[in-house]
Every structure is written in C-alpha cells, then in structure tokens.
Design a protein around this motif. Structure first.
Motif, PDB file in Angstrom:
ATOM      1  N   LEU A 164      27.766  99.816  27.568  1.00 19.88           N
ATOM      2  CA  LEU A 164      29.216  99.915  27.782  1.00 19.88           C
ATOM      3  C   LEU A 164      29.714 101.344  27.603  1.00 19.88           C
ATOM      4  O   LEU A 164      30.572 101.813  28.356  1.00 19.88           O
ATOM      5  CB  LEU A 164      29.955  98.950  26.844  1.00 19.88           C
ATOM      6  N   ILE A 165      29.174 102.043  26.623  1.00 19.40           N
ATOM      7  CA  ILE A 165      29.554 103.451  26.420  1.00 19.40           C
ATOM      8  C   ILE A 165      29.201 104.273  27.652  1.00 19.40           C
ATOM      9  O   ILE A 165      30.030 105.024  28.170  1.00 19.40           O
ATOM     10  CB  ILE A 165      28.874 104.025  25.152  1.00 19.40           C
ATOM     11  N   PHE A 166      27.967 104.141  28.139  1.00 16.18           N
ATOM     12  CA  PHE A 166      27.562 104.948  29.291  1.00 16.18           C
ATOM     13  C   PHE A 166      28.226 104.488  30.584  1.00 16.18           C
ATOM     14  O   PHE A 166      28.450 105.297  31.486  1.00 16.18           O
ATOM     15  CB  PHE A 166      26.040 105.012  29.398  1.00 16.18           C
ATOM     16  N   ALA A 167      28.575 103.209  30.690  1.00 19.66           N
ATOM     17  CA  ALA A 167      29.343 102.754  31.853  1.00 19.66           C
ATOM     18  C   ALA A 167      30.728 103.391  31.832  1.00 19.66           C
ATOM     19  O   ALA A 167      31.219 103.871  32.864  1.00 19.66           O
ATOM     20  CB  ALA A 167      29.454 101.234  31.862  1.00 19.66           C
ATOM     21  N   PHE A 168      31.364 103.422  30.676  1.00 17.20           N
ATOM     22  CA  PHE A 168      32.681 104.038  30.530  1.00 17.20           C
ATOM     23  C   PHE A 168      32.627 105.530  30.885  1.00 17.20           C
ATOM     24  O   PHE A 168      33.447 106.037  31.659  1.00 17.20           O
ATOM     25  CB  PHE A 168      33.197 103.840  29.104  1.00 17.20           C
ATOM     26  N   ILE A 169      31.639 106.222  30.332  1.00 17.62           N
ATOM     27  CA  ILE A 169      31.495 107.657  30.615  1.00 17.62           C
ATOM     28  C   ILE A 169      31.175 107.877  32.091  1.00 17.62           C
ATOM     29  O   ILE A 169      31.740 108.762  32.734  1.00 17.62           O
ATOM     30  CB  ILE A 169      30.403 108.277  29.708  1.00 17.62           C
ATOM     31  N   GLY A 170      30.264 107.080  32.639  1.00 17.85           N
ATOM     32  CA  GLY A 170      29.863 107.235  34.037  1.00 17.85           C
ATOM     33  C   GLY A 170      30.991 106.948  35.007  1.00 17.85           C
ATOM     34  O   GLY A 170      31.199 107.692  35.972  1.00 17.85           O
ATOM     35  N   LEU A 171      31.742 105.878  34.773  1.00 19.32           N
ATOM     36  CA  LEU A 171      32.864 105.561  35.664  1.00 19.32           C
ATOM     37  C   LEU A 171      33.951 106.629  35.574  1.00 19.32           C
ATOM     38  O   LEU A 171      34.540 107.009  36.595  1.00 19.32           O
ATOM     39  CB  LEU A 171      33.423 104.173  35.347  1.00 19.32           C
ATOM     40  N   GLY A 172      34.193 107.129  34.368  1.00 19.56           N
ATOM     41  CA  GLY A 172      35.144 108.235  34.209  1.00 19.56           C
ATOM     42  C   GLY A 172      34.672 109.482  34.939  1.00 19.56           C
ATOM     43  O   GLY A 172      35.473 110.215  35.544  1.00 19.56           O
ATOM     44  N   ALA A 173      33.371 109.730  34.897  1.00 16.03           N
ATOM     45  CA  ALA A 173      32.812 110.886  35.603  1.00 16.03           C
ATOM     46  C   ALA A 173      32.950 110.725  37.113  1.00 16.03           C
ATOM     47  O   ALA A 173      33.253 111.686  37.825  1.00 16.03           O
ATOM     48  CB  ALA A 173      31.347 111.081  35.214  1.00 16.03           C
ATOM     49  N   TYR A 174      32.729 109.512  37.620  1.00 12.90           N
ATOM     50  CA  TYR A 174      32.941 109.278  39.052  1.00 12.90           C
ATOM     51  C   TYR A 174      34.392 109.570  39.425  1.00 12.90           C
ATOM     52  O   TYR A 174      34.669 110.227  40.427  1.00 12.90           O
ATOM     53  CB  TYR A 174      32.606 107.822  39.438  1.00 12.90           C
ATOM     54  N   TRP A 175      35.315 109.097  38.622  1.00 11.19           N
ATOM     55  CA  TRP A 175      36.743 109.315  38.877  1.00 11.19           C
ATOM     56  C   TRP A 175      37.048 110.812  38.932  1.00 11.19           C
ATOM     57  O   TRP A 175      37.698 111.295  39.862  1.00 11.19           O
ATOM     58  CB  TRP A 175      37.563 108.631  37.778  1.00 11.19           C
ATOM     59  N   GLY A 176      36.565 111.548  37.952  1.00  9.13           N
ATOM     60  CA  GLY A 176      36.807 112.990  37.902  1.00  9.13           C
ATOM     61  C   GLY A 176      36.069 113.762  38.981  1.00  9.13           C
ATOM     62  O   GLY A 176      36.623 114.687  39.580  1.00  9.13           O
ATOM     63  N   HIS A 177      34.834 113.398  39.250  1.00 13.07           N
ATOM     64  CA  HIS A 177      34.047 114.115  40.263  1.00 13.07           C
ATOM     65  C   HIS A 177      34.630 113.948  41.663  1.00 13.07           C
ATOM     66  O   HIS A 177      34.599 114.882  42.466  1.00 13.07           O
ATOM     67  CB  HIS A 177      32.596 113.660  40.245  1.00 13.07           C
ATOM     68  N   LEU A 178      35.132 112.743  41.952  1.00 12.19           N
ATOM     69  CA  LEU A 178      35.736 112.547  43.274  1.00 12.19           C
ATOM     70  C   LEU A 178      36.928 113.484  43.467  1.00 12.19           C
ATOM     71  O   LEU A 178      37.124 114.023  44.556  1.00 12.19           O
ATOM     72  CB  LEU A 178      36.148 111.091  43.470  1.00 12.19           C
ATOM     73  N   ALA A 179      37.693 113.714  42.429  1.00 10.01           N
ATOM     74  CA  ALA A 179      38.838 114.633  42.526  1.00 10.01           C
ATOM     75  C   ALA A 179      38.372 116.086  42.567  1.00 10.01           C
ATOM     76  O   ALA A 179      38.795 116.854  43.438  1.00 10.01           O
ATOM     77  CB  ALA A 179      39.788 114.417  41.351  1.00 10.01           C
ATOM     78  N   SER A 180      37.479 116.463  41.656  1.00  9.34           N
ATOM     79  CA  SER A 180      37.088 117.876  41.573  1.00  9.34           C
ATOM     80  C   SER A 180      36.243 118.335  42.758  1.00  9.34           C
ATOM     81  O   SER A 180      36.240 119.516  43.090  1.00  9.34           O
ATOM     82  CB  SER A 180      36.364 118.155  40.264  1.00  9.34           C
TER      83      SER A 180
END
Length: 187
Positions: A164-180
């Motif tokens: 769950l920790i890595f899913a949270f971090i990974g999904l947040g990273a996808y959200w940020g990477h798509l923008a950046s």
C-alpha cells in the motif's frame, strides 16, 4: 535521452508485494502451487529488466539508481526464481536464505533514505523499504514454520502495508510525472 520509469518500478513492486502477501497467507502450503507461477513471473520479469537497466545505466539522478535499481534487481530475481521454483515443484527454502540478505539491503536502504531525507516522502519511502526488508529477513523462518498461521498472518500484513505504501507513492509519482513531462520533447 532521459528515461524515468521509476513509476513502473514502484507499481510493479506494489503489485508484487500484494501478490506475495496473498501467497504467504493463502498459497504457502497449498497443493496447487503452479497457479502462482504467472504472477511471480510477470513481476520478476519487469523488475529484472527495469532494475538491471537502472543499475547499469544510471538514468535518474544520484543515489536513487542504487536505492531503487539495485533493490529492484534483488526483488526481480527472487520473483523470477520463485516462479521457476513453483513451476518445477522445487523447495523454496534456499530462496528464503537469499531473501534474508536482500531483506538486509532493503532494511539498510530504508533507514538511509530516512537518514538522508531522500525522495519527496523520505519517512514513508523509508518505512516501505524497512517493511520489505523485514519481509525478506523473515522469509526463511516463515518458510520453515509455514504451518504457523499467526506468523503467516503477521507476515502478510507487513507485506500488504508495504504494498500500500509503494502503491501510494507510485500512483502519486504517475500523477506528478504526467504533469512534469507533459511538454517534454525529444531533442
């Protein structure tokens, strides 16, 4: 060309940890071990490819290549070997011994991520690595004591929390990477 596939690695890790938690709770000692082969194989293949590439080429900044690349190789080879071992009907114990040492590395890296303040969420990321490390460290005893339902339940919970920790971090990273990376173009 800059390549950042850390998001893929994080979600693959989360999926693998969730699969491993399910296996420890439901599948360890089950008669039909082969039903777990495809899941472990897919996770292992993705982790090996991305982890080896990151370890050998250092596509992202600094020590993240060590923390994520090298641990992903260890994770990937364990999952690929688990897939093969289950398919062939071999004993998993020696992989538990290897998992112990991989767990030590993950534990150390988790503590060091917190200590150095690496990542955007060092405490959460570090705790994730520490939990994965504990899973690895206790893999050999868990395999030896696989009839102990309490130990299997605790191990599954630890692995699921890490997932769950890595899913949270990974999904947040996808959200940020798509923008950046939304305006990024090859040069």
């Amino acid at each position: 060309m800059f390549v950042d596939y850390l998001t893929l690695m994080l979600i693959n890790l989360a999926a693998g940890l969730a699969l491993l938690a399910a296996y420890v709770y439901f599948g360890l000692g089950e008669a039909n071990q082969k039903r777990w082969v495809p899941g472990f194989g897919v996770v292992g293949a993705i982790a090996l490819v991305t982890g080896l590439h990151m370890t050998l080429t250092w596509p992202i900044i600094g020590s993240f290549n060590i923390a994520f690349g090298e641990t992903t190789v260890l994770f990937g080879i364990l999952f690929a070997a688990t897939s093969l071992t289950l398919a062939m009907g071999w004993d998993l114990f020696t992989l538990g011994v290897y998992g112990f040492f991989a767990g030590l590395v993950s534990l150390l890296i988790g503590v060091r991520i917190i200590n150095l303040g690496l990542t955007k969420t060092p405490l959460l990321t570090g705790v994730g690595f520490v939990l994965v490390g504990l899973g690895g460290i206790f893999s050999a005893p868990a395999l030896h004591l696989k009839e102990n339902r309490l130990l299997r339940t605790i191990g599954s919970i630890v692995l699921l929390v890490a997932a769950l920790i890595f899913a949270f971090i990974g999904l947040g990273a996808y959200w940020g990477h798509l923008a950046s990376f939304s305006t990024w173009q090859p040069k």
